[in-house]
Design a protein around this motif. Structure first.
Motif, PDB file in Angstrom:
ATOM      1  N   GLN A 181     -11.580  -9.221   5.359  1.00  0.00           N
ATOM      2  CA  GLN A 181     -13.064  -8.988   4.463  1.00  0.00           C
ATOM      3  C   GLN A 181     -13.325 -10.769   4.403  1.00  0.00           C
ATOM      4  O   GLN A 181     -12.728 -11.398   3.573  1.00  0.00           O
ATOM      5  CB  GLN A 181     -12.729  -8.435   3.536  1.00  0.00           C
ATOM      6  N   ILE A 229      -6.541   2.412  -1.329  1.00  0.00           N
ATOM      7  CA  ILE A 229      -8.107   2.188  -0.147  1.00  0.00           C
ATOM      8  C   ILE A 229      -7.903   0.907   0.395  1.00  0.00           C
ATOM      9  O   ILE A 229      -7.590  -0.251  -0.294  1.00  0.00           O
ATOM     10  CB  ILE A 229      -8.932   2.130  -1.014  1.00  0.00           C
ATOM     11  N   TYR A 230      -7.195   1.310   1.805  1.00  0.00           N
ATOM     12  CA  TYR A 230      -6.990   0.225   2.869  1.00  0.00           C
ATOM     13  C   TYR A 230      -8.229  -0.098   3.998  1.00  0.00           C
ATOM     14  O   TYR A 230      -9.213   0.696   4.453  1.00  0.00           O
ATOM     15  CB  TYR A 230      -5.770   0.504   3.381  1.00  0.00           C
ATOM     16  N   THR A 231      -8.672  -1.848   3.419  1.00  0.00           N
ATOM     17  CA  THR A 231      -9.957  -2.036   4.358  1.00  0.00           C
ATOM     18  C   THR A 231      -9.303  -2.653   5.431  1.00  0.00           C
ATOM     19  O   THR A 231     -10.753  -3.017   6.254  1.00  0.00           O
ATOM     20  CB  THR A 231     -10.177  -3.031   3.029  1.00  0.00           C
ATOM     21  N   GLY A 232      -8.418  -3.023   5.508  1.00  0.00           N
ATOM     22  CA  GLY A 232      -7.986  -3.997   6.821  1.00  0.00           C
ATOM     23  C   GLY A 232      -8.004  -5.239   6.631  1.00  0.00           C
ATOM     24  O   GLY A 232      -8.089  -5.863   5.649  1.00  0.00           O
ATOM     25  N   GLN A 241     -17.855  -8.520   0.499  1.00  0.00           N
ATOM     26  CA  GLN A 241     -17.144  -6.567   1.280  1.00  0.00           C
ATOM     27  C   GLN A 241     -16.586  -6.051   0.526  1.00  0.00           C
ATOM     28  O   GLN A 241     -15.856  -5.042   0.255  1.00  0.00           O
ATOM     29  CB  GLN A 241     -15.845  -7.014   3.012  1.00  0.00           C
ATOM     30  N   ALA A 273     -16.515  -2.666  -1.755  1.00  0.00           N
ATOM     31  CA  ALA A 273     -15.922  -1.309  -1.403  1.00  0.00           C
ATOM     32  C   ALA A 273     -15.478  -0.807  -3.134  1.00  0.00           C
ATOM     33  O   ALA A 273     -15.041  -0.278  -3.177  1.00  0.00           O
ATOM     34  CB  ALA A 273     -14.877  -1.764  -0.489  1.00  0.00           C
ATOM     35  N   ALA A 317       0.930  -1.106  -0.206  1.00  0.00           N
ATOM     36  CA  ALA A 317       0.477   0.255   0.406  1.00  0.00           C
ATOM     37  C   ALA A 317       1.243   1.066   0.433  1.00  0.00           C
ATOM     38  O   ALA A 317       0.473   2.695  -0.753  1.00  0.00           O
ATOM     39  CB  ALA A 317      -1.226   0.139   1.319  1.00  0.00           C
TER      40      ALA A 317
END
Ligand SMILES: Nc1nc2c(ncn2[C@@H]2O[C@H](COP(=O)(O)OP(=O)(O)OP(=O)(O)O)[C@@H](O)[C@H]2O)c(=O)[nH]1
Ligand SMILES: [Mg+2]
Lengths: 134, 313
Positions: A43, A37-40, A47, A51, A26
């Motif tokens: 997932q 866009i970082y979503t952790g 999801q 996103a 990233a």
């Protein structure tokens, strides 16, 4: 005078527990001028696809260390297609044996596979080449 | 298919694409915004600002639950800073907004500030309008409270929530100048941490010192992590909206917004047109060099440039 930027969703589907690799990628993409866009962690494929839709990304990068790549990657591809996002560049990274990677590419699930040895410049270069920003 | 029509029919992909289009300042933007305009003006706009890491995203995530229970559909615009050196950004607010990831009544969009002139206010405001036209009842804008961005957000929002955290041993004296002026509601988040009560008291004291007709900003202890104090916050927001409507402030805020929007658009049109003309007609190199070498003064040079493109001075 359009001011388009390459947008990349970096996601970690599945249950494995750390995201060091995903974060390193990233940061490299950000340093190359992209919007990441970082979503952790943890997932679900749903999801990830949601996103990707809301963020209107050009690229989805999946980091998978759990060994579940053969189900997760095709599932994400399918859900993206359902959402009219078939043209999104789907990349998979992590611990993915070569023969599995070949299967995923052959099925059209992943556009490219980057295993832990891959250079960050290589990833940046690949994305830039595929997503020509006018 | 026409993306504006698709958006008005509730197509989420079209919503996402149109936000990109306005954010990128696409040549089609102006026409799109004109067509969307008749469908805007209905949403309730809430700004959430505060220091990095204050818990804004966690708070927004919780608010989404309350808003949905009240029957609102919600759009979220989460703004993070763009690196001024690379132009890239890591947009991480979604990490804390996973509770409602699959709820079709919620649409979350991350944006970088992108550092163009007035970047935040323009792009965020336009994205708000696109979500408004789509039919979102509530639109929440999260911005990090640094620099100009929080002032811009107040100009865009109907109600502004300022998120603070317990100052620990410090006094809230250290709160940035100006922050007391912009909040309609103050949240002291992380109320599980020591010093929370004292911070609530100090912010209250600071607010007592200023005169505000009609609305005294409440100061609410909240623990976003566990969802405590969120129902109260949601009630206060609804109360503030009623207050805005009944007092006529909503109208005057919207009038102010219309004024600044009109001004910005005129400036943008003039500026982009002027530079386009200058750059296609005149080679600036020599002039810039002459100024740098102090052979010419920049004031006279600027006027001469505009005369050369027949700009009415
Ligand atoms: N102790 C405590 N921690 C909290 C609370 N709410 C949020 N946090 C933590 O604060 C950290 C930052 O939370 P975020 O919601 O990402 O904060 P933010 O203000 O959106 O951060 P930026 O967008 O990066 O400026 C996270 O580690 C949260 O878990 C709370 O009520 N108590
Ligand atoms: Mg945040």
């Amino acid at each position: 005078m359009s001011e388009k930027k390459i947008r990349v969703l970096v996601a970690k589907p599945g249950l494995d527990g750390h995201d060091r690799g995903a974060k390193v990628v990233a940061r490299a993409l950000r340093d190359a001028g992209m919007e990441v866009i970082y979503t952790g962690l943890h997932q679900t494929p749903e999801q990830v696809a949601e996103a990707a839709l809301q963020e209107d990304v050009d690229v989805v990068g999946l980091s998978i260390l759990s060994g579940a790549h053969l189900t997760l990657v095709p599932r994400v591809r399918e859900l993206l297609q359902e959402r009219g996002m078939g043209e999104v560049l789907l990349l998979a990274g992590g611990i993915i044996p070569e023969e599995d990677g070949a299967v995923l590419k052959e099925k059209g699930a992943a556009d490219a596979i980057f295993t832990p040895g891959a250079s960050l410049e290589g990833i940046v270069h690949y994305i830039r080449e595929k997503i020509a920003v006018s | 298919m026409d993306p504006v029509k698709e958006l008005l029919q509730g197509n989420r992909r079209a919503l996402a694409r149109l936000i990109s289009l306005v954010e990128n300042n696409d040549p089609l933007k102006e026409e799109i915004m004109q067509r969307l305009f008749p469908h805007t003006g209905k949403a309730y706009l809430v700004g959430v600002t505060g220091a990095p890491g204050a818990g804004k995203s966690s708070l927004v995530d919780r608010l989404l639950g309350e808003a949905r229970r009240s029957g609102f559909t919600v759009g979220v615009i989460a703004v993070d800073p763009t690196s001024p050196f690379t132009g890239g950004a890591i947009l991480g607010d979604r990490i804390r907004m996973q509770e409602h990831a699959l709820d079709r009544g919620i649409f979350i969009r991350s944006m970088g500030t992108r550092g163009s002139l007035g970047g935040l206010s323009r792009a965020a405001r336009e994205a708000v309008q696109v979500m408004d036209a789509f039919g979102k009842d509530l639109i929440i804008i999260e911005t990090v409270g640094v620099g100009q961005s929080e002032i811009d957000i107040v100009k865009t929002a109907d109600s502004t929530v300022v998120v603070l955290t317990p100052a620990g041993g410090d006094s809230v004296q250290t709160i940035k100048a100006g922050i007391m002026e912009i909040g309609d509601i103050f949240v002291i988040n992380k109320s599980d941490l020591p010093g929370s009560e004292r911070t609530v008291a100090e912010v209250n004291l600071a607010l007592d010192l200023k005169e505000e007709p009609g609305w005294r900003p409440p100061v609410l202890p909240v623990m976003a992590l566990r969802g405590e104090g969120i129902a109260e916050l949601w009630q206060k927001l609804l109360e503030h909206r009623r207050h805005l409507e009944q007092s006529g402030f909503l109208e005057s805020r919207r009038r102010e917004r219309a004024e600044s929007e009109l001004g910005e658009l005129v400036e943008f049109l003039v500026k982009s047109r002027v530079w386009q003309n200058i750059k296609t007609q005149i080679s600036l190199e020599k002039l810039i060099e002459a100024i740098a070498l102090r052979r010419r003064d920049p004031y006279g040079a600027a006027r001469e440039l505009l005369r050369q493109i027949n700009f009415p001075l």
